[in-house]
Motif scaffolding. Sequence first.
Motif: not given
Length: 498
Positions: A256, A396, A419, A422, A424, A426
């Motif tokens: 990050n 994240g 997924q 959408d 994120t 990490l």
Amino acid sequence: MDLRDYLRILRRNVKLVVAVTMLGLLVGGIASVLVKPTYTSQTQLFVAIQSSGTISELQQGNTFTQARVQSYVKTVTTPVVLQPAIDSLGLDVTANELAGRVTATSDLDTVLIRISVEDTSPVQAAATAQAVADSLIRAIDTLEKPKTGGTSPVSLSVITPAQAPSAPSAPNTRLNLILGLMVGLAAGVGLAIVRATLDTRIRSEADLRTVTDLPVLGGIAFDEDAVRKPLLSQAGPRSARGESFRQLRTNLQFANVSEHARTVLITSSLPGEGKSTTATNLAISLAQAGQTVCLIDADLRRPMVGEYLGLDRAAGLTTALVGAADVNDLLQPWGDDAMYVLTSGQIPPNPSELLGSNEMKLLITRLEEAFDSVIIDAPPLLPVTDAAVLSRHVGGVVVVVGAQKLKHQDLTKSLDALQMVDATVLGVVINRLPAKGPEAYSYGYYGPIDDVPEGTAKRRQGTSRKDGDQAASPSETIDYPALDERVPTVFPGKRRGN
């Protein structure tokens, strides 16, 4: 799979391979003991041509003899030779049965015939071999005798009489042990490969790489003491477990690097993979590094953070989301560092709706303005949709993978669920790795420090209620400043009721 994959499979299943190999060795030894000893006696005959002795006749006779020897070898196991031998010895067997124990051979370009006989008695083996040799001499003399009369041009003579052997020829104990060892080893390796092919559980980073290319942020070794002492602050300053979480903290900062994800959601695929302890200890580790940290227990189905930290969860996240109290009044300080905990609160009938609500999004935004890091312990991904819904509101997601527990297909489903919204991701954290073996993960170089002299360190946390100690709040042993003096107010506006 390449050679390294096979070597890893063998290292992982070394106990199985060794056990099956020893079993093969044992079977070879038992076979040697159970099989009745067999003795082999041999006799050797010389084949010659009767001639006048001139050089040309000797050359012709030698060529003729070598051409006929192989025929004589085949004749040894026929009834023409064996039946007279049986009759002379008074054996209670047929010619076919005796043929299975008689072997006749001849080396190439020689006129020597070797006859071997096997029997359970060494004396009987020698007598039978001699009787077969004598019978062969008579049979060849009869077969080669000219039809017009006269003597046979071929003469067979015994040059090595049969003797009773002093030791059995079978079983060959050494050979049986070697064969048992080799067969057992081959079977063990085969079973290990089959087992590895059928077993889809994730056991190491190499197994994880077959599912995803996400970065591995850390590996947490399995520690039996973690069941009783799950918190990082309960371990030694340089323990393997402590080093693992400090490494996780560092890697998370690199993952990050842009600091877009001030809120990190910790989840897993299935219950029991260690997400709650990972989230709690990550928050403690970040606070020990000097950050202001807020830990949220968003697992509204099976909340564990409050129990680990010894905090009251009667009022917490759900209380703030329904507007019954302001979050400033619900944050509970913990430990010597700037760490605050928002427990779960009362378990609601609609966790997914609450976590996916706009109020939850606003709450996270307020906490991000006040704290350096916000760590959220979320429910597992596969049983419920809470974590997937909540992942849309955070910067994240870190997925905890329980080694020896999670299967490839389960992790694939979890990552697909993230997924689809959408999220994120990490990276992943591999938990419950073995402390020893090919998949071991430890910081043995530093060595654990378990014995800290009394009085050298302050008490940093309230003890879990499982330990049986008083665990209402760390503030019972440490005088904390008021909340507004420690960190910025979560919401700079007016509090509810003001």
